[in-house]
Motif scaffolding. Structure first.
Motif, PDB file in Angstrom:
ATOM      1  N   MET A 114      35.953  41.744  32.655  1.00 26.17           N
ATOM      2  CA  MET A 114      37.304  41.551  33.172  1.00 26.17           C
ATOM      3  C   MET A 114      37.231  41.497  34.694  1.00 26.17           C
ATOM      4  O   MET A 114      36.784  42.458  35.318  1.00 26.17           O
ATOM      5  CB  MET A 114      38.217  42.712  32.747  1.00 26.17           C
ATOM      6  N   PHE A 115      37.654  40.391  35.261  1.00 26.49           N
ATOM      7  CA  PHE A 115      37.705  40.258  36.708  1.00 26.49           C
ATOM      8  C   PHE A 115      39.114  40.653  37.164  1.00 26.49           C
ATOM      9  O   PHE A 115      40.012  39.828  37.255  1.00 26.49           O
ATOM     10  CB  PHE A 115      37.364  38.845  37.151  1.00 26.49           C
ATOM     11  N   ASP A 116      39.309  41.947  37.410  1.00 24.92           N
ATOM     12  CA  ASP A 116      40.587  42.491  37.887  1.00 24.92           C
ATOM     13  C   ASP A 116      41.745  42.107  36.965  1.00 24.92           C
ATOM     14  O   ASP A 116      42.799  41.679  37.424  1.00 24.92           O
ATOM     15  CB  ASP A 116      40.866  42.033  39.323  1.00 24.92           C
ATOM     16  N   THR A 117      41.533  42.280  35.678  1.00 23.96           N
ATOM     17  CA  THR A 117      42.567  42.006  34.673  1.00 23.96           C
ATOM     18  C   THR A 117      43.191  43.315  34.219  1.00 23.96           C
ATOM     19  O   THR A 117      42.484  44.265  33.897  1.00 23.96           O
ATOM     20  CB  THR A 117      41.956  41.292  33.456  1.00 23.96           C
ATOM     21  N   PHE A 118      44.503  43.356  34.164  1.00 19.72           N
ATOM     22  CA  PHE A 118      45.216  44.544  33.709  1.00 19.72           C
ATOM     23  C   PHE A 118      45.650  44.359  32.264  1.00 19.72           C
ATOM     24  O   PHE A 118      46.198  43.320  31.900  1.00 19.72           O
ATOM     25  CB  PHE A 118      46.443  44.800  34.589  1.00 19.72           C
TER      26      PHE A 118
ATOM     27  N   LEU B 184      47.352  43.311  21.862  1.00 15.92           N
ATOM     28  CA  LEU B 184      45.968  43.787  21.982  1.00 15.92           C
ATOM     29  C   LEU B 184      45.677  44.823  20.903  1.00 15.92           C
ATOM     30  O   LEU B 184      46.490  45.722  20.654  1.00 15.92           O
ATOM     31  CB  LEU B 184      45.752  44.415  23.364  1.00 15.92           C
ATOM     32  N   THR B 185      44.528  44.683  20.262  1.00 16.86           N
ATOM     33  CA  THR B 185      44.074  45.665  19.282  1.00 16.86           C
ATOM     34  C   THR B 185      42.673  46.113  19.674  1.00 16.86           C
ATOM     35  O   THR B 185      41.897  45.334  20.241  1.00 16.86           O
ATOM     36  CB  THR B 185      44.051  45.063  17.872  1.00 16.86           C
ATOM     37  N   PRO B 186      42.297  47.382  19.381  1.00 19.74           N
ATOM     38  CA  PRO B 186      40.984  47.883  19.782  1.00 19.74           C
ATOM     39  C   PRO B 186      39.850  47.038  19.211  1.00 19.74           C
ATOM     40  O   PRO B 186      39.899  46.573  18.076  1.00 19.74           O
ATOM     41  CB  PRO B 186      40.961  49.304  19.207  1.00 19.74           C
ATOM     42  N   LEU B 187      38.805  46.845  20.036  1.00 16.33           N
ATOM     43  CA  LEU B 187      37.662  46.022  19.667  1.00 16.33           C
ATOM     44  C   LEU B 187      36.386  46.848  19.848  1.00 16.33           C
ATOM     45  O   LEU B 187      36.248  47.593  20.823  1.00 16.33           O
ATOM     46  CB  LEU B 187      37.622  44.779  20.567  1.00 16.33           C
ATOM     47  N   ASN B 188      35.467  46.702  18.921  1.00 14.73           N
ATOM     48  CA  ASN B 188      34.222  47.482  18.951  1.00 14.73           C
ATOM     49  C   ASN B 188      33.247  46.871  19.958  1.00 14.73           C
ATOM     50  O   ASN B 188      32.250  46.246  19.591  1.00 14.73           O
ATOM     51  CB  ASN B 188      33.601  47.532  17.551  1.00 14.73           C
ATOM     52  N   ILE B 189      33.549  47.065  21.216  1.00 10.78           N
ATOM     53  CA  ILE B 189      32.774  46.443  22.287  1.00 10.78           C
ATOM     54  C   ILE B 189      32.962  47.256  23.563  1.00 10.78           C
ATOM     55  O   ILE B 189      33.939  47.997  23.703  1.00 10.78           O
ATOM     56  CB  ILE B 189      33.224  44.969  22.505  1.00 10.78           C
ATOM     57  N   ALA B 190      32.015  47.108  24.490  1.00  8.74           N
ATOM     58  CA  ALA B 190      32.171  47.681  25.832  1.00  8.74           C
ATOM     59  C   ALA B 190      32.751  46.620  26.753  1.00  8.74           C
ATOM     60  O   ALA B 190      32.472  45.430  26.596  1.00  8.74           O
ATOM     61  CB  ALA B 190      30.826  48.158  26.361  1.00  8.74           C
ATOM     62  N   ILE B 191      33.556  47.063  27.676  1.00 11.46           N
ATOM     63  CA  ILE B 191      34.147  46.138  28.642  1.00 11.46           C
ATOM     64  C   ILE B 191      33.586  46.443  30.028  1.00 11.46           C
ATOM     65  O   ILE B 191      33.553  47.605  30.454  1.00 11.46           O
ATOM     66  CB  ILE B 191      35.685  46.248  28.647  1.00 11.46           C
ATOM     67  N   GLU B 192      33.118  45.408  30.695  1.00 15.33           N
ATOM     68  CA  GLU B 192      32.652  45.516  32.075  1.00 15.33           C
ATOM     69  C   GLU B 192      33.835  45.151  32.976  1.00 15.33           C
ATOM     70  O   GLU B 192      34.263  43.993  33.021  1.00 15.33           O
ATOM     71  CB  GLU B 192      31.477  44.575  32.331  1.00 15.33           C
ATOM     72  N   LEU B 193      34.396  46.152  33.632  1.00 13.32           N
ATOM     73  CA  LEU B 193      35.591  45.945  34.441  1.00 13.32           C
ATOM     74  C   LEU B 193      35.215  45.832  35.910  1.00 13.32           C
ATOM     75  O   LEU B 193      34.754  46.798  36.531  1.00 13.32           O
ATOM     76  CB  LEU B 193      36.560  47.105  34.238  1.00 13.32           C
ATOM     77  N   PHE B 194      35.420  44.626  36.470  1.00 11.99           N
ATOM     78  CA  PHE B 194      35.173  44.388  37.894  1.00 11.99           C
ATOM     79  C   PHE B 194      36.516  44.550  38.596  1.00 11.99           C
ATOM     80  O   PHE B 194      37.375  43.677  38.530  1.00 11.99           O
ATOM     81  CB  PHE B 194      34.573  43.000  38.106  1.00 11.99           C
ATOM     82  N   ARG B 195      36.656  45.712  39.266  1.00 12.11           N
ATOM     83  CA  ARG B 195      37.946  46.128  39.801  1.00 12.11           C
ATOM     84  C   ARG B 195      37.980  45.969  41.312  1.00 12.11           C
ATOM     85  O   ARG B 195      37.108  46.469  42.031  1.00 12.11           O
ATOM     86  CB  ARG B 195      38.183  47.591  39.424  1.00 12.11           C
TER      87      ARG B 195
END
Length: 885
Positions: free
Chosen positions: A722-726, A815-826
């Motif tokens: 996520m590139f600065d996504t809320f 949005l529903t929970p997903l079995n994944i890691a999120i890389e958040l570029f904040r």
């Protein structure tokens, strides 16, 4: 003068009494016709064909469905549908319920449509999935798709409703001098009388094919949509895009063997300028504004008949008709059946001697009056003192006219300041009042000018409160236009503005509109230096623009829309280019190739070589796992170029641009469909994976849905970034009250945080908030004025349209929970309030956690230098790490 001859002509003028089924509702007559010709084709739309039986039974079933919403005779139902057979069936179905319909063009400003819904107290809004939740009102929203799915639950017989000729058929809103539209109430018998008269003259028979091109928000659409159904003729319905394309209309007339078509002079000019030369067996009905003399010979040479039509909305579409030949004077003819026309002076004397006076219209076409406007109704609908019928009314049109000796009527224009531009009736005072509400406007006068024949333009003359420097004029004009677009349709927004020190007045103290100066159309506010044409094609295109747009000089990088270009002159330009080069370009080409340089270059390119795939190779070469970045709300995949170039030399990077940027494909407005479209193009080039997905701002939500779909099919998603996504928590199941409370609390927190930001960095905060406000204004009302929007070039000529579709997709997405890691570029610097500054709301939706990577800049500058270099390093390191896992 032969007095007896003149008297005979005047007696014949209003001797129009004809018997007709005044007590019957329109849909009863259409149902009778359907029983007579059940298997005859009634409606044609693209590749679809519906018989009279299909149409009538579908309308019956839809009416029964609508009746489940407690609809009673006299209720109001709003209709906001794209042009299609379902639109026609919906109007007919509403009549069958006993309700009246309010036609709502979905392309009109949201606030204006919502005002019409509120003012009419509509109980139901009949719309489509495409516009679900788009309009806010107290009406019950009914989706046509849901209704169609329930058709099997209803019988095909007529609903058991009691509707008579005195009940309302529709309420149509027209421009109002008070600053708000006013609703004209038309009864069934008004409409039935009008249509049966039109059946006789100009005439429509069962063997005719009528082409319908008019928006339902224009009252003349009533003739197009209902008359063929009433007489057993074939109705060919165009979509909104075709209705504006002169070449497409010509081709359709030929392909569908059209015998009758109704349009304004503007549309006929569009067709002529598109290269219409062939004579067609076509009866032309021309109205909506004065018939220009220069069109008569041209249209007669290409058609079988040319009819001049006249009438205000308040007297049910057309009140007079006249067959126009090359050697006849232009008149508006004589009244239709059961209609009387009077020329009246200020003392309400009936002028029968050829003197000029105001045109009053009486008879069975006179509307019930204005909805919720009793004072205005009393002012415009006055007692018919000439008919001798107690209680009858006549409508004062505000048009000047006189009666010739032969009884025909000549219309001489407006008394007041109501004008017609491209067929639309416009109250100039409504524009002026809304201008006065905008910033730095002290006094405003608006007029319609036709300095270039056939191309009327609205011009606003402004006295400002504070002086404006020359370099800032263009930006100020754009702000005024954007402000007006927030409350008015595009056709009511001035094309040009002129700053005035004083407004000229007449000796009696009234504004002297004739003394207002002609705008300097050649005064181009150019941001760069002038570049003269360099190639034969650039010279040709520049010369055509100069001539047709009345400009003194054109730089090769001047933008067509920023020069004030509109659709009519666009048609003229394309027709001239085709004539000079033999190459036909679609009208939409000007949105993509909006400068002389680009349009000239486009003439040298094979059209087959232009593709509009969503997958854009930004940096396609390299041995590492490709990264796919989804566009943000601005749609600009070029933002990612600097980022990609600063990454490892072996790192492939692709961008994903939205469907619809070519102006041809329909933008997708369902999140799952957007994601599926992008996935299909990725898999076509990279079927095995694994996949690294990223999204900027809005694109992060799309990327999340893409990951969800890929994982559901067993594909491996190595990285979701996520590139600065809320991640805004969905509230689709909350009550309206809860939503209002939550929205209010959020607004208060945003206001409070703005003060914090002002204390930290006042200059940047003001700049940022101003930019956001400007962007919101542009986004909200993009579709009514592409020429007035921010400069658009290349792939981004349709960005606002796609933004609107994307925002709709976002509103309806859960949005529903997903079995994944999120890389958040904040982004390190926050420029707006968020409920979760640490994880931007993603923790509930990433079952494997959220890994936060801080990057320099704020939301809008993370890709800008020098931030792009640091961002690239952090991103590459993350990509390399997940590739090894």
């Amino acid at each position: 003068m032969d007095t007896s001859k003149k008297t005979d002509g005047l007696i014949m003028l209003n001797d129009t009494a004809v018997n007709y089924p005044k007590d019957k509702a329109l849909h009863h007559l259409i149902a009778e016709r359907a029983l007579q010709h059940p298997d005859k084709i009634a409606i044609v739309f693209e590749e679809r064909f519906l018989t009279f039986k299909n149409v009538n039974e579908a309308a019956n079933k839809l009416a029964k469905h609508l009746l489940t919403y407690n609809i009673k005779t006299g209720d109001i139902i709003g209709v906001a549908l794209d042009r299609s057979p379902e639109m026609v069936i919906s109007l007919l179905a509403i009549l069958k319920t006993g309700a009246a319909y309010v036609p709502l063009d979905p392309e009109y400003p949201k606030d204006r449509v919502e005002f019409m819904m509120e003012d009419s107290a509509a109980k139901v809004l009949l719309t489509s999935e495409k516009y679900k939740g788009h309009f806010t009102s107290v009406a019950q929203e009914v989706l046509i798709e849901d209704a169609l799915n329930k058709f099997d639950s209803y019988s095909a017989e007529d609903p058991e409703t009691v509707v008579s000729g005195t009940d309302l058929a529709y309420v149509l809103f027209t421009s109002g001098s008070t600053g708000k539209p006013k609703g004209v109430q038309i009864k069934h018998h008004n409409l039935v009388n009008f249509l049966l008269s039109m059946q006789k003259q100009p005439g429509l028979a069962a063997e005719d094919n009528l082409l319908a091109v008019t928006t339902i928000s224009f009252d003349i659409a009533g003739l197009e949509l209902f008359l063929p159904l009433l007489v057993g003729a074939k109705l060919i319905v165009t979509d909104a895009i075709t209705a504006k394309d002169g070449r497409a209309l010509i081709d359709l007339c030929i392909a569908q063997q059209i015998t009758v078509m109704q349009a304004t002079p503007y549309t006929w000019r569009v067709m002529l300028e598109a290269g219409w030369e062939q004579k067609l067996p076509l009866r032309i009905l021309c109205g909506g504004e004065a018939l220009p003399k220069d069109l008569i010979n041209k249209l007669n040479a290409r058609s079988s008949e040319l009819w001049n039509m006249y009438g205000p909305t308040e007297t049910t579409v057309w009140s007079t008709v006249k067959l126009i030949k090359n050697d006849t004077d232009i008149t508006i003819g004589k009244p239709i059946d059961n209609t009387q026309v009077y020329i009246v002076d200020e003392q309400l004397n009936n002028l029968t001697d050829g003197s000029i006076g105001e045109i009053f219209i009486g008879g069975d076409g006179v509307a019930k009056g204005y909805l919720n406007r009793p004072e205005l109704t009393d002012e415009r609908f006055v007692a018919d003192i000439f008919s001798g019928v107690e209680g009858s009314k006549m409508y004062r049109t505000g048009d000047l006219g006189k009666i010739r000796e032969d009884g025909e009527i000549i219309c001489l224009g407006r008394i007041d300041h109501q004008v017609k531009v491209r067929g639309y009736r416009i109250e100039l005072e409504e524009i002026e009042q809304n201008l006065l509400k905008l910033g730095n406007v002290k006094q405003a006068v608006v007029i319609a000018r036709e300095d270039v024949p056939g191309n009327p333009r609205l011009v606003g003359y402004i006295i400002v409160n504070e002086p404006i420097n020359q370099p800032d004029l263009k930006a100020q004009y754009e702000l005024w236009q954007q402000g007006l677009l927030a409350v008015l349709p595009e056709y009511m927004v001035p094309d040009d503005f002129v700053l005035m020190d004083i407004i000229p007045i007449t000796p009696n103290g009234k504004i002297d509109r004739k003394a207002l100066p002609k705008p300097d159309y050649s005064n181009i506010q150019r941001t760069g230096e002038f570049i003269a044409p360099r190639t034969p094609n650039e010279t040709l295109v520049a010369a055509i623009w100069q001539e047709l747009m009345d400009l003194k000089s054109i730089s090769v990088d001047d933008n067509f829309f920023e020069l004030g270009g509109r659709s009519l002159v666009a048609v003229q330009i394309m027709a001239r280019i085709e004539k000079e080069t033999g190459k036909r370009l679609p009208l939409a080409t000007l949105f993509e190739y909006a400068t002389v340089e680009k349009l000239a270059a486009r003439l040298e390119v094979d059209p087959a070589s232009i593709t509009w795939e969503s997958l854009v190779p930004i940096k396609p070469s390299g041995s590492k796992m490709p990264l796919y970045i989804v566009h943000g709300a601005g749609l600009n995949v070029l933002l990612f170029n600097a980022l990609a170039m600063n990454m490892d030399i072996e790192q492939p990077v692709y961008g994903l641009q939205a469907k619809g940027l070519n102006g041809i494909d329909e933008p997708l407005d369902v999140m799952e469909e957007i994601a599926a479209n992008y996935i299909a193009e990725i898999i076509a080039k990279n079927p095995e994976g694994p996949y690294a997905l990223a999204g900027y701002s809005l694109g992060g939500i799309i990327a999340y849905e893409m990951a969800k779909q890929l994982m559901a099919t067993g594909k491996e998603v190595k990285m979701l970034a996520m590139f600065d996504t809320f991640a805004e928590q969905s509230t689709v199941n909350d009550s309206k009250l809860t939503k209002v409370v939550n929205k209010s609390l959020l607004t208060l927190k945003q206001i409070g945080h703005t003060f914090v930001l002002l204390a930290e960095d006042p200059k940047r905060t003001i700049e940022y908030k101003s930019l956001i406000l400007k962007r919101r204004l542009i986004k909200l009302f993009w579709k009514l004025s592409p020429g007035n929007d921010e400069k658009k070039e290349g792939f981004f000529a349709y960005d606002n349209e796609i933004d609107e579709a994307s925002e709709k997709a976002l509103r309806n997405y859960v949005l529903t929970p997903l079995n994944i890691a999120i890389e958040l570029f904040r982004a390190k610097k926050r420029t707006f309030y968020m409920a979760d500054f640490d994880f931007l709301g993603w923790r509930p939706f990433a079952k494997k956690g959220v890994n936060v990577h801080e990057i320099p800049g704020e939301h809008n500058t993370i890709f800008a230098p020098p931030n792009d270099k640091e961002f690239a390093v952090v991103l590459q390191q993350c990509l390399d790490n997940v590739s090894k896992s």
